[in-house]
Design an enzyme around this catalytic site. Structure first.
Site, PDB file in Angstrom:
ATOM      1  N   ASP A  16       7.600 -10.331  10.567  1.00 27.25           N
ATOM      2  CA  ASP A  16       6.479 -10.593   9.667  1.00 27.25           C
ATOM      3  C   ASP A  16       5.273 -11.010  10.506  1.00 27.25           C
ATOM      4  O   ASP A  16       5.034 -12.198  10.744  1.00 27.25           O
ATOM      5  CB  ASP A  16       6.877 -11.711   8.692  1.00 27.25           C
ATOM      6  CG  ASP A  16       5.934 -11.811   7.494  1.00 27.25           C
ATOM      7  OD1 ASP A  16       5.246 -10.822   7.194  1.00 27.25           O
ATOM      8  OD2 ASP A  16       5.898 -12.880   6.859  1.00 27.25           O
ATOM      9  N   GLU A  89      -0.792  -3.546   3.272  1.00 29.07           N
ATOM     10  CA  GLU A  89      -1.126  -4.063   1.940  1.00 29.07           C
ATOM     11  C   GLU A  89      -2.424  -3.490   1.370  1.00 29.07           C
ATOM     12  O   GLU A  89      -3.439  -3.382   2.070  1.00 29.07           O
ATOM     13  CB  GLU A  89      -1.228  -5.592   2.008  1.00 29.07           C
ATOM     14  CG  GLU A  89      -1.274  -6.262   0.652  1.00 29.07           C
ATOM     15  CD  GLU A  89      -0.588  -7.620   0.658  1.00 29.07           C
ATOM     16  OE1 GLU A  89      -0.783  -8.349  -0.327  1.00 29.07           O
ATOM     17  OE2 GLU A  89       0.142  -7.949   1.602  1.00 29.07           O
ATOM     18  N   LYS A 125       2.124  -2.056   0.322  1.00 25.75           N
ATOM     19  CA  LYS A 125       2.370  -3.364  -0.286  1.00 25.75           C
ATOM     20  C   LYS A 125       1.415  -3.592  -1.450  1.00 25.75           C
ATOM     21  O   LYS A 125       0.204  -3.413  -1.317  1.00 25.75           O
ATOM     22  CB  LYS A 125       2.155  -4.475   0.748  1.00 25.75           C
ATOM     23  CG  LYS A 125       3.412  -4.933   1.424  1.00 25.75           C
ATOM     24  CD  LYS A 125       3.098  -5.971   2.469  1.00 25.75           C
ATOM     25  CE  LYS A 125       3.539  -7.335   2.046  1.00 25.75           C
ATOM     26  NZ  LYS A 125       3.448  -8.306   3.158  1.00 25.75           N
ATOM     27  N   THR A 149       5.023  -7.283  -3.390  1.00 22.84           N
ATOM     28  CA  THR A 149       4.913  -8.576  -2.745  1.00 22.84           C
ATOM     29  C   THR A 149       4.457  -9.649  -3.740  1.00 22.84           C
ATOM     30  O   THR A 149       4.245  -9.362  -4.910  1.00 22.84           O
ATOM     31  CB  THR A 149       3.956  -8.468  -1.532  1.00 22.84           C
ATOM     32  OG1 THR A 149       3.985  -9.685  -0.792  1.00 22.84           O
ATOM     33  CG2 THR A 149       2.524  -8.164  -1.975  1.00 22.84           C
ATOM     34  N   PHE A 171       9.432 -14.346  -2.395  1.00 23.89           N
ATOM     35  CA  PHE A 171       8.858 -15.317  -1.454  1.00 23.89           C
ATOM     36  C   PHE A 171       9.626 -16.639  -1.485  1.00 23.89           C
ATOM     37  O   PHE A 171       9.334 -17.519  -2.285  1.00 23.89           O
ATOM     38  CB  PHE A 171       7.385 -15.557  -1.810  1.00 23.89           C
ATOM     39  CG  PHE A 171       6.431 -14.579  -1.184  1.00 23.89           C
ATOM     40  CD1 PHE A 171       6.774 -13.251  -1.025  1.00 23.89           C
ATOM     41  CD2 PHE A 171       5.170 -14.985  -0.773  1.00 23.89           C
ATOM     42  CE1 PHE A 171       5.889 -12.340  -0.457  1.00 23.89           C
ATOM     43  CE2 PHE A 171       4.280 -14.086  -0.207  1.00 23.89           C
ATOM     44  CZ  PHE A 171       4.628 -12.764  -0.041  1.00 23.89           C
TER      45      PHE A 171
END
Length: 315
Positions: A16, A89, A125, A149, A171
């Site tokens: 990440d 994203e 994303k 996400t 998350f």
């Protein structure tokens, strides 16, 4: 065997980070980025030329296109190091606009393809709003794979499964943060660690449901605060982990056991759930943590997108 190698027996390890120079050390399969991670990376001296070069090449283009080209530039660098996929994203300011999200996702893929990257090596994303999930469903139908996400609730995970998205990123750490902050002085860290961590429990609930009903969408735990959250999810399809925590895992030789198991999940007695738009919105609204963290996450990514634009304008 260290814990990172042990984890790789059951789980695809994903890095990440936008800092692709750190990737080689940990040999992840995939990598994920977001506006905050890219913003962090481009402010390091070693990445400044990459930003400047992108601006110099495309200065006459609209700002949103230059931004996408920068994201794809980072993605291509990452893909030159890892064997698998990179997640890129869509601008978080489009989180409530289905059509604009689809258009931006298509453009990102076109930019990758222009660089010779195969469509299957990129995940677009998208925030797990109702509009984002509908956009992801449209993108998947076009053969563009998505990573949903800012996912904090079971209702978001169910809606993503219905949309047949490729992958979701629940998350863990941000769920943990919310419950810890809400509990205040009543929070006892030792009692809420490992399998008792509310973020870990959220991912396990989603994982078990997906495996029980043969849902093909991949589950990738994300946003970790400590190694205990990671080891408590050993066996999850994928886990996306910051370089700092990857280093901690690599330096630890303590035994690691598989915590999540698809075959066990299939034996569980779990009701099947379906959400239409009204049901989804009500379920999300009923979940104060998910509602607050989703809104907060979108706001934070919007702020960082604007900061990234300012850097581009100043270059």
């Amino acid at each position: 065997m260290n814990q990172l190698d042990a984890l790789k027996q059951w789980t695809t390890v994903v890095a990440d980070t936008g800092d692709f120079k750190q990737l080689d050390a940990f040999k992840p399969q995939d990598a994920t980025t977001n506006p905050s991670l890219i913003l962090k990376a481009v402010q390091k001296p070693e990445y400044a030329p990459l930003l400047q070069d992108t601006v110099n090449q495309f200065r006459d283009r609209p700002l949103d296109e230059i931004m996408d080209r920068l994201l794809v530039r980072f993605g291509c660098e990452i893909l030159s190091i890892i064997p698998g996929r990179v997640s890129t994203e869509v601008d978080a300011r489009l989180s409530f606009n289905t059509n604009a999200t689809v258009a931006r996702g298509e453009r990102l893929i076109e930019l990758y393809q222009a660089e010779g990257i195969h469509i299957d090596r990129v995940l677009i994303k998208v925030a797990s709003t109702w509009e984002g999930i509908q956009a992801a469903e449209q993108l998947e139908r076009k053969g563009i794979h998505t990573n949903l996400t800012l996912l904090f609730s079971f209702s978001q995970a169910v809606a993503c499964a219905q949309a047949k998205v490729q992958l979701i990123s629940p998350f863990v750490g941000r769920i943990y943060d919310w419950y810890k902050k809400t509990a205040g002085a009543k929070w006892v860290e030792a009692d809420m660690a490992g399998a008792n961590d509310p973020g870990v429990q959220s991912v396990k609930q989603i994982y078990d449901y997906y495996k029980k009903y043969g849902i093909a969408t991949e589950v990738m735990g994300a946003s970790f605060r400590n190694v205990g959250q990671i080891t408590a999810l050993a066996g999850c399809d994928l886990l996306t982990i910051s370089p700092d925590l990857l280093a901690v895992l690599a330096a630890n030789d303590a035994p690691l056991v598989q915590a999540l198991d698809a075959s066990k999940a299939q034996t569980l007695d779990l009701p099947h759930v379906f959400f239409d738009e009204a049901g989804f919105r009500l379920a999300l609204n009923d979940d104060a943590m998910a509602t607050e963290k989703l809104a907060e996450g979108i706001r934070a990514f919007c702020v960082d997108a604007i900061k990234l634009e300012q850097l581009l304008l100043g270059a």
